[in-house]
Structures are given as C-alpha cells and as structure tokens.
Design a protein around this motif. Sequence first.
Motif, short mmCIF file in Angstrom:
data_model
loop_
_atom_site.label_atom_id
_atom_site.label_comp_id
_atom_site.label_asym_id
_atom_site.label_seq_id
_atom_site.Cartn_x
_atom_site.Cartn_y
_atom_site.Cartn_z
N ALA A 160 38.73 70.76 2.05
CA ALA A 160 39.06 70.34 0.68
C ALA A 160 39.34 68.85 0.62
O ALA A 160 38.93 68.16 -0.34
N THR A 161 40.03 68.33 1.64
CA THR A 161 40.35 66.91 1.68
C THR A 161 39.10 66.05 1.74
O THR A 161 39.04 64.97 1.14
N LYS A 162 38.10 66.52 2.48
CA LYS A 162 36.87 65.76 2.61
C LYS A 162 36.00 65.85 1.36
O LYS A 162 35.32 64.89 0.99
N LEU A 163 36.01 66.99 0.69
CA LEU A 163 35.13 67.17 -0.46
C LEU A 163 35.70 66.55 -1.73
O LEU A 163 34.94 66.02 -2.57
N ALA A 164 37.02 66.58 -1.89
CA ALA A 164 37.64 66.15 -3.15
C ALA A 164 37.28 64.73 -3.58
O ALA A 164 36.91 64.52 -4.74
N PRO A 165 37.36 63.71 -2.70
CA PRO A 165 37.03 62.36 -3.18
C PRO A 165 35.56 62.20 -3.54
O PRO A 165 35.21 61.40 -4.41
N MET A 166 34.70 62.97 -2.91
CA MET A 166 33.29 62.90 -3.23
C MET A 166 33.03 63.56 -4.59
O MET A 166 32.23 63.07 -5.40
N ILE A 194 27.92 68.61 -7.44
CA ILE A 194 27.96 68.38 -6.00
C ILE A 194 28.36 69.67 -5.30
O ILE A 194 29.38 70.27 -5.62
N ALA A 195 27.51 70.11 -4.41
CA ALA A 195 27.72 71.37 -3.70
C ALA A 195 28.21 71.09 -2.28
O ALA A 195 27.87 70.09 -1.68
N GLY A 196 28.99 72.02 -1.76
CA GLY A 196 29.35 71.99 -0.36
C GLY A 196 28.42 72.92 0.40
O GLY A 196 28.08 74.00 -0.07
N ILE A 197 27.98 72.48 1.59
CA ILE A 197 27.10 73.31 2.42
C ILE A 197 27.89 73.75 3.65
O ILE A 197 28.28 72.93 4.48
N SER A 198 28.10 75.05 3.76
CA SER A 198 28.78 75.61 4.92
C SER A 198 27.74 76.04 5.94
O SER A 198 26.67 76.52 5.58
N HIS A 199 28.05 75.88 7.22
CA HIS A 199 27.10 76.27 8.26
C HIS A 199 27.43 77.66 8.79
O HIS A 199 28.59 78.00 8.97
N ASP A 224 35.18 83.04 11.79
CA ASP A 224 35.23 81.60 11.58
C ASP A 224 34.23 81.16 10.52
O ASP A 224 34.52 80.30 9.68
N VAL A 225 33.03 81.74 10.55
CA VAL A 225 32.01 81.42 9.55
C VAL A 225 32.50 81.80 8.16
O VAL A 225 32.34 81.03 7.20
N VAL A 226 33.11 82.97 8.04
CA VAL A 226 33.63 83.42 6.75
C VAL A 226 34.74 82.50 6.26
O VAL A 226 34.78 82.12 5.08
N ASP A 227 35.65 82.13 7.15
CA ASP A 227 36.75 81.25 6.76
C ASP A 227 36.23 79.89 6.29
O ASP A 227 36.71 79.34 5.29
N ALA A 284 36.37 78.37 2.45
CA ALA A 284 36.99 77.07 2.18
C ALA A 284 36.04 76.19 1.36
O ALA A 284 36.45 75.54 0.39
N VAL A 285 34.77 76.16 1.73
CA VAL A 285 33.78 75.38 0.98
C VAL A 285 33.57 75.99 -0.40
O VAL A 285 33.48 75.26 -1.41
N TRP A 286 33.47 77.28 -0.46
CA TRP A 286 33.27 78.01 -1.72
C TRP A 286 34.39 77.70 -2.72
O TRP A 286 34.14 77.39 -3.88
N ASP A 287 35.62 77.76 -2.24
CA ASP A 287 36.76 77.49 -3.12
C ASP A 287 36.85 76.02 -3.50
O ASP A 287 37.06 75.67 -4.67
#
Length: 471
Positions: free
Chosen positions: A405-411, A419-424, A431-434, A438-441
């Motif tokens: 969240a900290t990394k995405l918020a300023p962008m 702007i979308a977040g891409i989770s790997h 871990d993938v779900v978590d 986090a990216v989804w929220d």
Amino acid sequence: MAVVGKYTLGVTVMPEYVQSEGAEAVLDRLVGGLGANQLTTSPYVAAQTQPGEGLREPPADAGAGAVRILDRPLWGANAVFMRASPSFVPDDRLYANIGYAPQPADDLTRREGHLVGDFVSLAKKRGVEVYLQIMAAIPPCLRVQFGGPSATDEPMLPDGRILPQRVDKNASLAARGVRDYMRALIVDLSRHYPDVDAFKFDWPEYPPYHFLALFADYNPQVRPYAVALGLDFDPLAEAMSGLLEKILGGNLPDLGLGGATDFDEALAKLTHYCPAVADHLALRTHLVERYAAFLRQCVDEASGGTKKVILQGFPTPWDQLSGFAVKPLSRHAHGLAVKFYTMHWPMMLANYASHLVPATPDQDMAIAAKLSQLFLARSRGYEKTGDFIYPEPGQGHGITAASIATKLAPMQAAATVPIAGISHAYGPISDVVDRFKAVWDASGRHAEINRYCYMSDAKIDALAAVVSGSI
C-alpha cells in the motif's frame, strides 16, 4: 483501463498455454472460475525444444530465477526449453529500409499462429477485454527473452561502455532504429488483431535490475534529448562517470546516507553532494516520457484511435530510478500498471549490494539494513547482504500488505488515469493470496495477476475466494 462493473481483474496468459491447454479450458478457469474480465496475451506461438536449446520457461532471470518452476505443467513439464515464432505473418513492406527486421513467420506460425487470434475472439465473445502485450524496446518485441538491440542502440554508461549482462535487453529509448521498428510493428499488429482493446507495453522505461543500469543512458543518440532539457551532455556524462568511479572504488565520502529515513531523503543527500544526479534522473524521466508519447502516437495512428495504450513499470521508489514517472506518463496512456513482482526485489538488492560491499566489507550488515529500509518498505530488514536471495517456489516473499500500500499510494495520487496493481502468482498459495489481496485492496479492486503459468487450480480457487468475497 476502465473498470468493468464493480472491479477490474486481469490475468496475463502467454500463448503457449493456449496451445498446451486449449483456449476454452483457459477461459473457463480464468473467466468462469476466477472472475477475470480482462486478459493479456502476446503475438507469438511457441514450441518445446531439447534441453539447452532455445530459452527456459520459466525465465531464469539472468540465473537468479533458475529456482523457478511452473505451477501449471506446460506440455506435461514444470520447466521446459522452447523457441518462439510470430503468431502472424509480418508484412515485410512495413519494415523496409529500417534498422530492424521482424522475426520471419515459419512452419510453427503457419501451423499454430491462428490460436492467438482464436483466443482473442473467444475471450471477446465472453465479454472480456483483451490486451496485447509487447516489449517496448527489445526488437522483435514479441517476448521478453527473445531479441535485443544492435550494439549501436544499446543503453550506455557515462564513459560510453555498453551495459554488461542484465536481466532486461532494452534498447536505448532514444534509438531511432528501434522507434522505426516499433512504428511498423504496431501497424502490423493493429491489422492482424483488430479486435484487441489495447496495446500493453512492458518496460517502457530503464529497468533498474542492476546497479550499473542506474547510470545509463549516455548513448550518443540521447544527446538531442539532453539539449531539449537544457542539459550539457558531455559534462553530465563526465560528472556521473566520476560519481560511479568513486562509488565502485569505495571513495565516496560519508554523506550521512545511513541516517536517511527514506529513499527521498537518501536521494536528496546524494544529490546535494553531486548535483548531476538530479539532471541524470531528469534526463531518464524525459526519455521515458518522450518514448511514451511516441508509442501513443503510433497506436493512435495505426488504430484510428480505437485502441488504448497501457504502460506498466516498477513501483516506487524504483520508479524514480527507471524514469517511470506516472504524472507525465498519464498524459500519454489510457492506463498504467505497477508491477509488484516481489521475488525480483531481493535479487535486485543483491546486485546493488555487490557493487557496494566489496569497497566496505565491514559495512555489510549496515548496507543490507539500509537497502531493505529504502527499497522494501517492510517491517524488518535483512541481517546481511547474503540474505538477498531469489525465493524458492515454496518460500514466502515476506512483503507486507502495508508495504504494498505504501508503494502504490503515491503513484495513485500522481496518476490522472486509472492505475492498476499487478500481483505476481509465483510462490506458495498462502503467500500469493496474501500479496494479491494486498494489491487488490490497495488498488481499489483494480488489479492484475501475472502469470497464468504459476496459477495452479488450487491457487485459482483461493484467489477466486478473495475476489468473490469482496464484491
């Protein structure tokens, strides 16, 4: 990248899985099972080769990622070597008299190339948006591992040297031949795939995987871009070359970087010592912005304004180093995407550390802690630089929801387009779900997942529970 209904959920599906599993089976899992309403694929087809021939899938990421295996077997295997061919027959007339030629169509193209178009059509019938992903600056641009620029178009260090081996094979974004090639390719693809909704450009920036890559680009073709910014190219190159020499030689004075609490403060201290750093980063940002403007113009002209432009790049603070500045890029894109490919992050810091620690071996632990603090935004640091390792398939990445969240918020705050977040999807299920949640929220349910090859049926079920439980 318009939100469809209550959310946008995209997945990147490389064509080899359409070939291996069949388009309908893939769509049943991702659209019917997961709830995806946007899919990304690429304009090539692949064929398995003998071990050591072609390139490995999944990618070895310059050796560091050789631990990776596929969660979804590809042609019955969890790691394969393969070759790729275009899924279309390039129109050679478009590429006449330019510096790069397209990869020619071959028997594989003629035998299986139609499967990409079939997949696009079937997805569109299900009401799914379809994006075509190509590499922004790695001719022939069809897939990340295949291709690369000529020596004269390589990004260069301030002393004129070509960058050594790196994860990416990006050309200088000022390279005229690459631009000519991209213009022709976009026209070609627009004609062959009229139904795709957007072109998604990967690495339309200077990927910051390796420490030395942070000091490019002094390719002579960059000079006019420096002049446009009012920068004196040769003195800038000389200043940055001197800074790099001091860093690698361990001769940099104490700048108080150890006391910096975040990346911006550390960068300010370095810039105060060497003002050329600000001009250097401004030049890279300008190159990326101008290249994005070029890509937008090409897509608009080729499609008559019917196709969108999506640019995807690194999260903060790497965006400041790669030139992926979302505010200016928003002027040229319909949407942006931020890659949370967290298995790459310790690999990158390991490379950074390898250029810093030899000069000051007694500072190993301090350097590890500082790199972790500045780049990972996580609750704990690494104890030593040797801890920066590429995670095994069953190993969690240790990245917290708060750090994402900290990394995405300023962008998000700087962007004026979606702007979308891409989770790997690489890693153990929990871990993938978590990380996805986090990216989804953090993205307001405007997310993508990379890539289908790591999405076992069990992972898809677990991810679907997150999606269905939040709408």
